[in-house]
Design an enzyme around this catalytic site. Sequence first.
Site, PDB file in Angstrom:
ATOM      1  CB  SER A 166      -0.900   0.012   1.242  1.00 16.80           C
ATOM      2  OG  SER A 166      -1.552   1.257   1.382  1.00 16.80           O
ATOM      3  CE1 TYR A 190      -4.194  -2.515   4.844  1.00 12.73           C
ATOM      4  CE2 TYR A 190      -3.397  -0.282   4.435  1.00 12.73           C
ATOM      5  CZ  TYR A 190      -3.855  -1.503   3.966  1.00 12.73           C
ATOM      6  OH  TYR A 190      -3.958  -1.711   2.619  1.00 12.73           O
TER       7      TYR A 190
END
Length: 727
Positions: A595, A608
């Site tokens: 990401s 995350y």
Amino acid sequence: MNATDFKHVTYAWDDAVAAGLDPVARLVYRSNLLGSDQRVTNTGGGNTSSKLPMRDPLSGDEVQVLWVKGSGGDLRTAGREHFASLYLDKLAQLRARYEAAPERGVKTSIEDEMVGMYPHATFGLNPRAASIDTPLHAFIPAKHVDHTHPNAVIAIAAAEDGEALTREIYGGEVGWVPWQRPGFDLGLVMARLLRDNPELKGFVMGQHGLITWADDDKACYERTLSLIERAARFLEAKDRGAQAFGGQKVAPLGEGERAALLQGVLPRLRGLVSKENRMIATLEARPEVLEFVCSHDAPRLAELGTSCPDHFLRTKIRPLYVDWRPEEGAGALVAKLEAGLAHYRDRYAAYYEARRRPDSPPMRDPNPTVVLIPGVGMLAFGKNKSESRVTAEFYASAVAVMRGAEAVSRYTALPPQEAFDIEYWALEEAKLRRMPPEREFARHVVVVVGAGSGIGRATCERVALEGAHVVCADLSAEAAEGAARALTDAHGVGIGVAGTGVSGCGPAIGAQVDVTDRESVRRLFERAVLAYGGVDAVIVTAGIFVTPDAQGRIPDEGWRRTFDVNVMGSYLVADEARRVWEAQGLRGSLVLTSSVNAAVVKTGSLAYDASKAALNHLVRELALELAPLVRVNGLAPATVVEGSSMFPRERVKSSLTKYDVPFSDDESTEALRGKLAAFYAERTLTKTPITLADQAEAAYLLASAKLSKTTGQILSVDGGLPEAFLR
């Protein structure tokens, strides 16, 4: 006649259905009925025809037209578009031209030139190319003709005394035509035999098959079935039961033992037969195949090869038989496979050199397409799952032929030169050259983890467009099967593979997997190996985002779960895939989904973001660990809201509230997602929302040969976020 008159073939003619069809549609109907029974003809084999009055589009006169199944296609699935249409009077002119040629004959240039003349006889601008079997239909005067490849009849045709057996079974009703390559000359031979013996109802074609005719299409269908039935009953009465093929020499392994053995052996075998071209495997372990492979006579009969030309065009001149017993173990099997394949390749090259003609095409891949392993069964290989399945089907038909021939006589194969001349026939070579170029992922198996939704689902669709066989893996078994079903519907019919326990094994299969559980991941790759023989690329899109509580905190279990899925899960997938890659010895590719958050500091996603930063480094470490065999790269998307399971409605609403984007509760989830995507887009340099298709394209690119020199890299697909620029 009706269905109860037949035991060995299926009688399916329905007068009510046929009555509602036009003459060409009745030909298609008859063809589909014959093709739907593999005891009548094999996939892609055989052809049917009808001679029909048609209105000439130019003159308006009534003319006689031969409608005959064209080159390519399959009787079972053929439609009107698969049939060539030719003026009978123009075919008669071609016949006269051929008969006047001084060099006419089976293997002369004029024989092959006739095929190039068929377009000049085309009726109605029909684009379907005529088959080389067209003369077999054109020169038999009956209105309807069926040419099939029934195992029972080929068993007679391939027997040492096939002509005498034909007389014993059929008396004077069916004639015998010795082996001859299909074409004009064979059509004329049949025409002369029928002229001199007008009482004949059909011919047994030596080494090849059956041809029948009648002036009524239903009568032609029934005659075809009845002649096959008579041959099958004759063989059944002579069958040797458990002593077929000399009786059992090796006991077959149970399904579980076979699967366990193949986990280590099959990827290695796939690698060995894929040195020139990657191949897709099919395991065939139905009882009748195991009976043959495990028998005393299997080595002798396998050495002879197949008889019917349709068979060995798929199975090559002969299979590789491995002289191995289960008690010797997997290590001995691998060693014998390696030695056997080296010998097979050398022998095939010698066969090519000894039989080649001055104008023969270059030698093709010298690896076998059929491997017989006592106790295990048959492994067939092809450029895709459909081809390997059909190859397995063809050799299973050859086994049935050998069983029948050995029961009543002695099985014989085509002489090697005849086999070579079929395999390397200029017309077959031309057909191969007309085939479109293979796509990027043709011959490849791609495992997509996280395939049930979002980026994973889009990636499955993208690589399937490039010809990949896709293993759609997801935590949700239902979502995985749904993704596989969608690909199968779009790209091909799913076909179960006998003996593997894998159903729906066509261009895609679904598999449940929990990436945090090594045993679950191992079962995923076991499933892929049994379905296709191995794995070429793995793309992991599975991930998890744990939403913080009202105070912005994530409980310890949420942290643990985040790292287990996003980091440990990717490692476990890579580690289990490594076993397959190393066994194959073929270059592979691994793509992990990170990401942009791995490089961008932001509030509200601490666990995350930290997990994705760790995954970025995992990409670099794995690139070192798996080099030079496997390239490892990462895909770093910006937030993709569209269709993402990580963005359920409540998270979307929470994000819209966080960013002060106005919305109302009565708006649909997709409308809310659209607003959030538009907000994120405004923060990028390109000002456009990031879509699933954008990410799927990047995942495909990283896995493909287009970036074959790229490894250890992270590719951002974020629309342009300056804060994520490389530092």
